[in-house]
Enzyme design. Sequence first.
Site, PDB file in Angstrom:
ATOM      1  N   HIS A 117      34.280  33.672 -12.455  1.00  0.00           N
ATOM      2  CA  HIS A 117      34.356  33.058 -13.773  1.00  0.00           C
ATOM      3  C   HIS A 117      32.954  32.643 -14.229  1.00  0.00           C
ATOM      4  O   HIS A 117      32.123  32.223 -13.415  1.00  0.00           O
ATOM      5  CB  HIS A 117      35.274  31.836 -13.728  1.00  0.00           C
ATOM      6  CG  HIS A 117      35.607  31.270 -15.071  1.00  0.00           C
ATOM      7  ND1 HIS A 117      34.951  30.180 -15.601  1.00  0.00           N
ATOM      8  CD2 HIS A 117      36.514  31.658 -15.998  1.00  0.00           C
ATOM      9  CE1 HIS A 117      35.459  29.914 -16.798  1.00  0.00           C
ATOM     10  NE2 HIS A 117      36.401  30.785 -17.069  1.00  0.00           N
ATOM     11  N   SER A 153      48.891  39.853  -7.428  1.00  0.00           N
ATOM     12  CA  SER A 153      48.467  39.404  -8.753  1.00  0.00           C
ATOM     13  C   SER A 153      49.551  39.642  -9.792  1.00  0.00           C
ATOM     14  O   SER A 153      50.418  40.499  -9.629  1.00  0.00           O
ATOM     15  CB  SER A 153      47.199  40.157  -9.158  1.00  0.00           C
ATOM     16  OG  SER A 153      46.825  39.853 -10.479  1.00  0.00           O
TER      17      SER A 153
END
Length: 1050
Positions: A293, A496
Amino acid sequence: MVGSVEVSSGYVRNGRRKKEEAGVVVGGGLEGRCVRRTMGNCVAVKEPDSDEEETGEGEARMAGVLARYRASLLERSKHHLGAMVGSVEVSPVEANDRAKATADDVEPLPVEFYPLETSDPADLGTTNGVGSVGGKAEGPRAGDGRKREIVLGRNVHTMSLEVTEPEADDEVTGDREAYMAGVLARYRKSLIERTRNHLGYPYNLDFDYGALGQLQHFSINNLGDPFIESNYGVHSRQFEVGVLDWFARLWELEKNEYWGYITNCGTEGNLHGILVGREVFPDGILYASRESHYSVFKAARMYRMGCIKVNTLTSGEIDCVDFRTKLLQNKDKPAIINVNIGTTVKGAVDDLDLVIKTLEETGFSRDRFYIHCDGALFGLMMPFVKKAPKVSFKKPIGSVSVSGHKFVGCPMPCGVQITRLEHINTLSRNVEYLASRDATIMGSRNGHAPIFLWYTLNRKGYKGFQKEVQKCLRNAHYLKDRLHAAGIGAMLNELSSTVVFERPHDEEFIRKWQLACQGNIAHVVVMPNIDIEKLDNFTNELIEKREIWFQDGKAQAPCIAEEIGAMVGSVEVSPVEANDGTKATADDVEQLPVEFYPLGTTNGVGSVGGKAEGPGFENGRKREIVLGRNVHTMSLEVTEPEADNEVTGDREAYMAGVLARYIKSLIERTRNHLGYPFNLDLDYGALGQLQNFSINNLGDPFIESNYGVHSRQLEVGVLDWFARLWELEKNEYWGYITNCGTEGNLHGILVGREVFPDGILYASRESHYSIFKAARMYRMGCIKVNTLTSGEIDCADFRAELLQHKDKPAIINVNIGTTVKGAVDDLDLVIKTLEETGFGRDRFYIHCDGALFGLMMPFVKRAPKVSFKKPIGSVSVSGHKFVGCPMPCGVQITRLEHINTLSRSVEYLASRDATIMGSRDGHAPIFLWYTLNRKGYRGFQKEVQKCLRNAHYLKDSLHAAGIGAMLNELSSTVVFERPHDEEFIRKWQLACQGNIAHVVVMPNIDIEKLDNFTNELIEKREIWFQDGKAQAPCIAEEIGEVSCMCARHK
C-alpha cells in the site's frame, strides 16, 4: 498584568442560545378545549410528485414545514409567561481601558463576508494545483519506457456545496433548515445510488447501526492511551479495550504482552507499526514489496528512513528470492519489513513464514529485524480460512494492523493496531494535562469507532465472520468463472476475494461501478454486501459494453499477461485453490475453536491508575504525574453469541442494556465536563440517517475518486469557507478535513519540512505536545523557545535562538491559543523578529496551530489577525472543539504552491494524495458543513461573546473567593490552583499541569454550571485546608504574583 482587575477581552451582548431563551417547557393537556380545524392554519397532506424520489424535493418540503413549525414553537416559547426564563445577572467583561466592555469589542459582521468568486470554479482544473484535475497525470512508465497517463477523477470544486451565511430571519422562517434538509435528502439519495453500484473498493457496505444513532449527540474522544482513563470523561475506552482484547486473542498475544489502539484508519496502523519499527531500530532499513500500500512508502518519506522496494511475483506476492538478494546487500543494517496480508490491487498474501525463514537464512537474528503485518482487509479474513498462512505473535512479528471499515463494515474509517508491549515505551510519552500517556500517531481518536466495532464483533462473533468469509470466497469464484466463460482474462489469488481482470475501455463505466484500476487491470473486491445478483448485473453490462468497444476491430482488449500471468487467459483459470490443488470450498473455512476466549492476565501497561515521572521540580527531583485509572478493570469484553441468539434475542437485549448504561454515563459526564476544550452543545439529529453509509473521503479532496460514497462536495464547501475567513483565494489554497487537530499540526509541519528539508523547527515550550511529536517522527532539529508568564512565546528568546542558527531556514509553530493557558502568540511580532534577524520570506515557514482559538479570534476585535496576506504557510483548527462536532476532526489549510512537495498520484484511487492519513471520515465534513450553515458568522459571533463573558465571570468568582486565577487576553481558558483532591478533578474533568488546573469555557458551559463548580470548590477547600494541615499551592511562577492568592502573595 492579568490580575483580578486587569482583564481584556471582547464582551458583550447576552449571547444565550435560543434553547435557553425558550425557558422551561410546561406540560399539560388540552384542558377540554376543542381544537378547531381551520383551512388557513392546517398543513395539507400533499401527494408526492412522481419524480420526488429522484429530486429529493418532497423530503426538502417536509423538512421545511417541520423547521418552520419548530421555529414557531421557539417563538411562542419565548413569549410564554407561565415560567421564569433564566434571568441570571452576568458579570461584565472589562476592556483594556478598565471601562466595561461593550458589544463593540466583538468583531461586527463584515458587509461582504462572501465576496464574489475570483475565478470560475469550472476553470480550477488547471489552477488548483493538483495537477490535471478531471484529466490526466503522469504515472509509472509503461513497458516501452514511455510515461503512462493516469486518469484522475473530476474536479470537486465544480460541484462543491458552498457554505452560505444564514439570513437574519432564518430562525423564524425556517428557510435555512429547509435548504439544508433538501441538500441532505439529495445527498442521501446519491449515497444510496452509489452504494448500489459499488464494487471496486474493499468496503463492506452491508451494515445496520440504527441502535447507535443516539450516540451522535455526544462528543466522544479517546484521547491518549486507551488503557489509561484520561480526566476527559466522555470517552469509550471500555469498548476500545474490549475490542483490542478480542484481536489480541485472535493473534495469540496475552493481555500483559500487548499494547494497541483503535486507529482513525488503516493507514494510521501502517504509520504506527513502521514508526515503532524505526524506534526499535533507528538505523534500520524498511523493506516492502512494490505492491505494498502506498502508505508504507509515505511512512518512509515522512520518517526519513532508508527504503528498499522488493520485486513481486505475478500474483503480487513478495518475491523472496529478490528479498534475499537485497538483505545480503545490506547486512550491516537491521531490517524493518512490511508483510502484506492482502495487497491493495491483487489481494496477494505474502508468505510470512517464508519471509521469516529468508531473514534467518541471511543472518538476521530475531534481535535484528522487526516485522509489521499490514492486514488492512484480509487480516480479519485469514483466521477463518484453513491452510492460510497464520498471523500470530507466537511468530517473531512486531505488529499487526487491520481496517475496521473494510471487512468489518464500520461506517467511518478506522482500524486496529496491535504491537508488543515491550516495544511501546520507545514511543510513549507522559501527557500530564490528559492525566495519561500517549504513544499513538493522532492523539485524539474518534470514540464512536470503538463502539461500532464492539457492536459488530458482539453481534456477529466468530461464527458470523466465518459465514461472511465463506460467502465472499464463493462469490469471488463465481465472478471469476463468469468472466472466464465470457472470454475475459481474470485472476483470483489463493485465499483472496479480489478478482483482477482487464481494465474496462470506458471511464464512465469504471466510475459507475466504482472500480479500482491500475494500468491495464481493474479489480472487484467481493465484500459481504456484494451478492450474485449484483455480480450478474455487472458482468452482463461489461459483456454488452465490450461488444461495443471492440466492434469492427477498431480497438482490442488489452493484453494483461504481464499483470496476471500468461496462463491466466480467457480459458486457463487461476483458481483460488487450496494448497493441495483443489478448489477452495466452504470446508476450507476455519472452524470455531473450542476455547476462543482464554482468561486474560494483567494488562502490563506500567503504573496505570498510579503515578509516573514528569518534568522536574526546581530541586531537580522528578515530579510524579497522576495517571487515570486502568481501563482493563472496567473494559467491556467482546463475547461470542450463543447459537440460538437469533431466536431468543438475548444478544440484542444484552447490547441494548450495555448501550443504555453507557449513554447514561455519557449524560452524567457531559454534565460535569469543564476542563477540556470540547463544545458539547450539539444537536445533529438531522444527520442520523447518514450513519448507515460508509463515507470515506480517501485521497485529495479536490479530485473525485472512483470510490463514489464520499462527501467531497461538502468538504470543499467547508474548506472554501475557511479559506475566505483566512483571506486566501480558491486558486491559491489547498486543504482538507483532518481526522483531528493533531493531524493538522503534523501536516503543517511536514509541509514546512518538505519546503525546507534542512530547516529547524522552533516552538514555544507551551506548544501542544503534537508539535514535538512531529519533530521526533520527522527527524527534525527542534528548538524549544521560552515563554512569558502568560504562556505566550518570548520573542526575545526567540530572537536569540534565531541568531544562533542563522545558517538554517526556520520552521515556526505559532500558537493561536496554547493548550494549558490559552495564550495567543503575537504573530506580527514573530514575523518582525524573523525579518529583523535576517530571515527573508524565502527562508522561513510559519504554521499556525489554531486548534481552539483559531475559530474564535476572527470574531474578536484587537485579536491578532490570522491571514494569508501575512507570510504564513498553513493554519489548522479543530472541528470538535469550538465548532462542536461529535467526532475528532479539523481543518488544515496551506498555500497551494507548497503542496506539490507532498502530493503523489495514487492510480487505483484515480486521485492524488497529500494528506497524512489517506482515508478520512466522510461524516466529519457533513457535520462541519451543517454547523457552519446553521450558525454562520453571526452564530459564532454570539457564541464567542458568551464564552468570553462567562470566562470572566468564573475568574471573578474565583478571585472573590480568594483563589488565585488568571485569564489571558482574548482567551476563554481560566487558569487557577490545582485542586487538592484527584476525585474532585476527575468529577469535573479538569485538565491539570503541575500546580495549576484550567477550565476552558465553551458554548455549552453556562453560569449555573460555573456556579455549581465554584461553590463546590470553595466547600472542598475549607475541608482540604482546615487546621492548616495543608496549604493552597503558590502558583505565582505559573500565573504571576499579581494573580496568585497563596499565603505569601495574598
